[in-house]
Design a protein around this motif. Structure first.
Motif, PDB file in Angstrom:
ATOM      1  N   GLU A   1      12.480  14.096  -7.263  1.00 22.79           N
ATOM      2  CA  GLU A   1      13.575  14.963  -7.727  1.00 22.79           C
ATOM      3  C   GLU A   1      14.774  14.181  -8.218  1.00 22.79           C
ATOM      4  OE1 GLU A   1      14.272  17.454  -4.364  1.00 22.79           O
ATOM      5  OE2 GLU A   1      12.502  18.714  -4.737  1.00 22.79           O
ATOM      6  N   GLY A   2      14.680  12.841  -8.214  1.00 15.20           N
ATOM      7  CA  GLY A   2      15.771  12.020  -8.724  1.00 15.20           C
ATOM      8  C   GLY A   2      16.899  11.783  -7.744  1.00 15.20           C
ATOM      9  N   GLU A   3      16.726  12.216  -6.492  1.00 11.78           N
ATOM     10  CA  GLU A   3      17.767  12.040  -5.483  1.00 11.78           C
ATOM     11  C   GLU A   3      17.725  10.635  -4.869  1.00 11.78           C
ATOM     12  OE1 GLU A   3      20.174  14.246  -4.892  1.00 11.78           O
ATOM     13  OE2 GLU A   3      19.235  15.298  -6.572  1.00 11.78           O
TER      14      GLU A   3
ATOM     15  N   ALA B   1      16.778   9.358  10.603  1.00 15.13           N
ATOM     16  CA  ALA B   1      16.468   8.370   9.566  1.00 15.13           C
ATOM     17  C   ALA B   1      16.550   8.991   8.179  1.00 15.13           C
ATOM     18  CB  ALA B   1      15.077   7.787   9.808  1.00 15.13           C
ATOM     19  N   MET B   2      16.047  10.222   8.031  1.00 10.51           N
ATOM     20  CA  MET B   2      16.115  10.900   6.739  1.00 10.51           C
ATOM     21  C   MET B   2      17.544  11.252   6.367  1.00 10.51           C
ATOM     22  SD  MET B   2      13.287  11.008   5.168  1.00 10.51           S
ATOM     23  CE  MET B   2      13.973  12.053   3.864  1.00 10.51           C
ATOM     24  N   LEU B   3      18.352  11.646   7.353  1.00  7.19           N
ATOM     25  CA  LEU B   3      19.758  11.947   7.084  1.00  7.19           C
ATOM     26  C   LEU B   3      20.494  10.704   6.603  1.00  7.19           C
ATOM     27  CD1 LEU B   3      22.183  13.851   7.140  1.00  7.19           C
ATOM     28  CD2 LEU B   3      22.498  13.277   9.563  1.00  7.19           C
ATOM     29  N   ALA B   4      20.280   9.574   7.275  1.00  4.36           N
ATOM     30  CA  ALA B   4      20.939   8.322   6.882  1.00  4.36           C
ATOM     31  C   ALA B   4      20.522   7.915   5.473  1.00  4.36           C
ATOM     32  CB  ALA B   4      20.586   7.220   7.879  1.00  4.36           C
ATOM     33  N   LEU B   5      19.229   8.093   5.163  1.00  4.29           N
ATOM     34  CA  LEU B   5      18.747   7.751   3.821  1.00  4.29           C
ATOM     35  C   LEU B   5      19.377   8.658   2.769  1.00  4.29           C
ATOM     36  CD1 LEU B   5      16.648   5.930   2.336  1.00  4.29           C
ATOM     37  CD2 LEU B   5      15.036   7.821   2.562  1.00  4.29           C
ATOM     38  N   SER B   6      19.494   9.947   3.075  1.00 10.90           N
ATOM     39  CA  SER B   6      20.088  10.898   2.138  1.00 10.90           C
ATOM     40  C   SER B   6      21.555  10.595   1.883  1.00 10.90           C
ATOM     41  CB  SER B   6      19.936  12.325   2.676  1.00 10.90           C
ATOM     42  OG  SER B   6      18.577  12.670   2.840  1.00 10.90           O
ATOM     43  N   VAL B   7      22.287  10.269   2.951  1.00  5.31           N
ATOM     44  CA  VAL B   7      23.715   9.949   2.821  1.00  5.31           C
ATOM     45  C   VAL B   7      23.906   8.719   1.942  1.00  5.31           C
ATOM     46  CG1 VAL B   7      25.745   9.132   4.078  1.00  5.31           C
ATOM     47  CG2 VAL B   7      24.398  11.032   4.987  1.00  5.31           C
ATOM     48  N   ARG B   8      23.110   7.675   2.187  1.00  4.30           N
ATOM     49  CA  ARG B   8      23.228   6.456   1.382  1.00  4.30           C
ATOM     50  C   ARG B   8      22.826   6.726  -0.074  1.00  4.30           C
ATOM     51  NH1 ARG B   8      23.285   1.008   2.506  1.00  4.30           N
ATOM     52  NH2 ARG B   8      24.533   1.649   4.284  1.00  4.30           N
TER      53      ARG B   8
ATOM     54  N   THR C   1      12.560   2.993   8.881  1.00  2.70           N
ATOM     55  CA  THR C   1      11.838   3.520  10.037  1.00  2.70           C
ATOM     56  C   THR C   1      10.359   3.674   9.712  1.00  2.70           C
ATOM     57  OG1 THR C   1      13.831   4.761  10.593  1.00  2.70           O
ATOM     58  CG2 THR C   1      11.820   5.356  11.753  1.00  2.70           C
ATOM     59  N   GLN C   2       9.481   3.088  10.536  1.00  4.03           N
ATOM     60  CA  GLN C   2       8.063   3.051  10.180  1.00  4.03           C
ATOM     61  C   GLN C   2       7.353   4.384  10.311  1.00  4.03           C
ATOM     62  OE1 GLN C   2       7.513  -0.276  12.627  1.00  4.03           O
ATOM     63  NE2 GLN C   2       6.652   0.812  14.357  1.00  4.03           N
ATOM     64  N   ASP C   3       7.959   5.355  10.988  1.00  5.62           N
ATOM     65  CA  ASP C   3       7.348   6.687  10.996  1.00  5.62           C
ATOM     66  C   ASP C   3       8.269   7.705  10.316  1.00  5.62           C
ATOM     67  OD1 ASP C   3       9.298   6.856  12.985  1.00  5.62           O
ATOM     68  OD2 ASP C   3       8.128   8.228  14.229  1.00  5.62           O
ATOM     69  N   ILE C   4       9.047   7.239   9.331  1.00  3.02           N
ATOM     70  CA  ILE C   4       9.905   8.142   8.565  1.00  3.02           C
ATOM     71  C   ILE C   4       9.036   9.190   7.874  1.00  3.02           C
ATOM     72  CG2 ILE C   4       9.852   6.847   6.386  1.00  3.02           C
ATOM     73  CD1 ILE C   4      12.919   7.386   6.212  1.00  3.02           C
ATOM     74  N   ASP C   5       9.613  10.316   7.564  1.00  4.77           N
ATOM     75  CA  ASP C   5       8.893  11.375   6.855  1.00  4.77           C
ATOM     76  C   ASP C   5       8.666  10.904   5.419  1.00  4.77           C
ATOM     77  OD1 ASP C   5       7.916  13.621   5.621  1.00  4.77           O
ATOM     78  OD2 ASP C   5       9.329  15.000   6.582  1.00  4.77           O
ATOM     79  N   ILE C   6       7.584  10.176   5.212  1.00  2.35           N
ATOM     80  CA  ILE C   6       7.354   9.530   3.922  1.00  2.35           C
ATOM     81  C   ILE C   6       7.117  10.546   2.812  1.00  2.35           C
ATOM     82  CG2 ILE C   6       4.870   9.219   4.232  1.00  2.35           C
ATOM     83  CD1 ILE C   6       7.312   6.608   2.780  1.00  2.35           C
ATOM     84  N   ASN C   7       6.607  11.725   3.160  1.00  2.96           N
ATOM     85  CA  ASN C   7       6.436  12.764   2.140  1.00  2.96           C
ATOM     86  C   ASN C   7       7.789  13.315   1.685  1.00  2.96           C
ATOM     87  OD1 ASN C   7       3.535  12.901   1.823  1.00  2.96           O
ATOM     88  ND2 ASN C   7       3.471  13.724   3.894  1.00  2.96           N
ATOM     89  N   ALA C   8       8.756  13.368   2.611  1.00  5.86           N
ATOM     90  CA  ALA C   8      10.107  13.791   2.229  1.00  5.86           C
ATOM     91  C   ALA C   8      10.760  12.733   1.348  1.00  5.86           C
ATOM     92  CB  ALA C   8      10.947  14.042   3.481  1.00  5.86           C
ATOM     93  N   VAL C   9      10.505  11.467   1.654  1.00  6.51           N
ATOM     94  CA  VAL C   9      11.004  10.375   0.815  1.00  6.51           C
ATOM     95  C   VAL C   9      10.431  10.512  -0.592  1.00  6.51           C
ATOM     96  CG1 VAL C   9      10.954   7.877   0.454  1.00  6.51           C
ATOM     97  CG2 VAL C   9      11.337   8.799   2.746  1.00  6.51           C
ATOM     98  N   LYS C  10       9.147  10.779  -0.670  1.00  6.57           N
ATOM     99  CA  LYS C  10       8.478  10.954  -1.971  1.00  6.57           C
ATOM    100  C   LYS C  10       9.118  12.091  -2.769  1.00  6.57           C
ATOM    101  CE  LYS C  10       4.368  12.704  -1.835  1.00  6.57           C
ATOM    102  NZ  LYS C  10       2.904  12.812  -1.569  1.00  6.57           N
TER     103      LYS C  10
ATOM    104  N   MET D   1       0.833  -1.202   0.000  1.00  7.40           N
ATOM    105  CA  MET D   1       0.000   0.000   0.000  1.00  7.40           C
ATOM    106  C   MET D   1       0.871   1.257   0.000  1.00  7.40           C
ATOM    107  SD  MET D   1      -2.889  -1.375   2.664  1.00  7.40           S
ATOM    108  CE  MET D   1      -3.249   0.236   3.341  1.00  7.40           C
ATOM    109  N   THR D   2       1.931   1.234   0.810  1.00 10.81           N
ATOM    110  CA  THR D   2       2.861   2.370   0.848  1.00 10.81           C
ATOM    111  C   THR D   2       3.550   2.547  -0.495  1.00 10.81           C
ATOM    112  OG1 THR D   2       3.237   2.031   3.216  1.00 10.81           O
ATOM    113  CG2 THR D   2       4.884   3.327   2.029  1.00 10.81           C
ATOM    114  N   ALA D   3       4.023   1.427  -1.072  1.00 10.62           N
ATOM    115  CA  ALA D   3       4.691   1.492  -2.373  1.00 10.62           C
ATOM    116  C   ALA D   3       3.736   1.989  -3.453  1.00 10.62           C
ATOM    117  CB  ALA D   3       5.231   0.108  -2.740  1.00 10.62           C
ATOM    118  N   GLU D   4       2.487   1.553  -3.405  1.00 16.24           N
ATOM    119  CA  GLU D   4       1.502   1.963  -4.402  1.00 16.24           C
ATOM    120  C   GLU D   4       1.198   3.453  -4.303  1.00 16.24           C
ATOM    121  OE1 GLU D   4      -1.280   1.544  -7.559  1.00 16.24           O
ATOM    122  OE2 GLU D   4       0.473   0.395  -6.924  1.00 16.24           O
ATOM    123  N   CYS D   5       1.110   3.974  -3.081  1.00 18.35           N
ATOM    124  CA  CYS D   5       0.884   5.411  -2.919  1.00 18.35           C
ATOM    125  C   CYS D   5       2.063   6.216  -3.451  1.00 18.35           C
ATOM    126  CB  CYS D   5       0.630   5.737  -1.446  1.00 18.35           C
ATOM    127  SG  CYS D   5      -0.993   5.219  -0.850  1.00 18.35           S
ATOM    128  N   LEU D   6       3.271   5.733  -3.231  1.00 12.59           N
ATOM    129  CA  LEU D   6       4.445   6.405  -3.777  1.00 12.59           C
ATOM    130  C   LEU D   6       4.424   6.355  -5.302  1.00 12.59           C
ATOM    131  CD1 LEU D   6       7.173   5.063  -1.309  1.00 12.59           C
ATOM    132  CD2 LEU D   6       6.478   7.454  -1.559  1.00 12.59           C
TER     133      LEU D   6
END
Length: 305
Positions: A60-62, A280-287, A46-55, A5-10
């Motif tokens: 933006e291709g990042e 969690a967002m910082l770690a994702l951005s670095v990777r 992380t299950q409460d990661i900022d999913i809108n920031a991930v989106k 469901m999360t993947a489909e919304c993205l």
């Protein structure tokens, strides 16, 4: 189901995004192999990661490639359940269903009665008594019923109720989903079946994993969904002790709360997790930055579509 469901919304919000590596045989949903031993990709853990920031990173291709490792337990992100009612169509008709004048009370029992996790556990019977008295509906207890202390307590307190033992995974899911009046148990299975339903009323105990005061990383109480009635419980770390089992037969410790109070609790929970979400967002951005130069190679190594 919640992961897809999360993947489909993205996918709906990010142009060109595809996903694969899932297998849900109950709904005949499968794409690609679930591959674990591959070059390291950014992982959404992380299950409460900022999913809108991930989106936004994806759009933006990042974040061209990533692995969804967790269940993002944020009901607001999934939006209106109507889309997913079609995505997960009803495939079976359970032999035992409830009528419009009945209240389906789902029971989560089995291993959780032995303290599998401190955020699970049975629900005090006085909570059910209050809802039955308020609604005037006939109780039907359905689910993991057996020769255990919780089932015996329910049977002794509700001698005129209907008790339906588990009919199987899909059958129980559809029995909950097809009910007009529902009380969910402390279970993501129970929660999702109720959320996908077209019920008139869904009673949700904010206890254990549903209590934002106890699990600030979980946000499964849909404050804007008019079907829901919320009762907030004190924090309880379920260990299955003799004292806790005795408490199940005592007075109702919950408080009926309105939408404003729920949203205040959710805001407090979000504030408590601010640093963890940012980390969690910082770690994702670095990777994501580290793997970006190897995007073409990684797209070859991982299944697409």
């Amino acid at each position: 189901m919640m992961q897809i469901m999360t993947a489909e919304c993205l996918r709906q919000d990010v142009h060109g995004l595809t996903y694969s590596g899932y297998n849900i045989p109950y709904w005949n949903l499968k794409s690609g192999r679930i591959r674990k031993n591959r070059p390291p990709l950014p992982r959404i853990r992380t299950q409460d990661i900022d999913i809108n920031a991930v989106k936004m990173m994806m759009a933006e291709g990042e974040l061209p490639l990533s692995v969804l490792r967790c269940i993002v337990l944020q009901s607001d992100f999934w939006g209106d359940p109507d889309y997913f009612r079609s995505f997960f169509p009803s495939l079976v008709i359970p032999s035992q269903r409830t009528n419009d004048d009945e209240l389906l009370i789902n029971v989560r029992g089995a291993e959780i009665l032995k303290a599998r996790s401190t955020v699970y556990g049975p629900i005090p019977v006085a909570y059910y008594e209050r809802i039955i008295a308020e609604t005037g509906l006939k109780p039907v207890f359905l689910g993991q019923l057996g020769n255990d202390y919780n089932t015996k307590l329910l049977q002794s307190r509700f001698p005129n109720a209907r008790f339906v033992k588990s009919q199987g995974v899909l059958e129980d899911f559809e029995a909950i989903r097809g009910a007009r009046n529902i009380v969910v148990s402390l279970s993501s299975f129970s929660w999702l079946a109720a959320w996908l339903s077209k019920a008139d009323t869904i009673h949700m105990p904010l206890l254990g994993l549903f209590n934002p005061s106890q699990r600030p990383d979980i946000s499964l109480a849909p404050a804007k969904d008019a079907r829901y009635k919320f009762s907030h419980f004190p924090v309880r770390e379920w260990v299955g002790s003799h004292a806790q089992i005795e408490d199940l037969a005592k007075s109702d410790p919950s408080e009926v709360i309105n939408t404003e109070r729920l949203q205040a609790l959710q805001a407090e929970a979000k504030a408590r997790r601010k640093e963890q979400r940012e980390a969690a967002m910082l770690a994702l951005s670095v990777r994501a930055r580290r793997i970006k130069p190897y995007g073409t190679l990684l797209k070859w190594a991982y299944p697409q579509g």
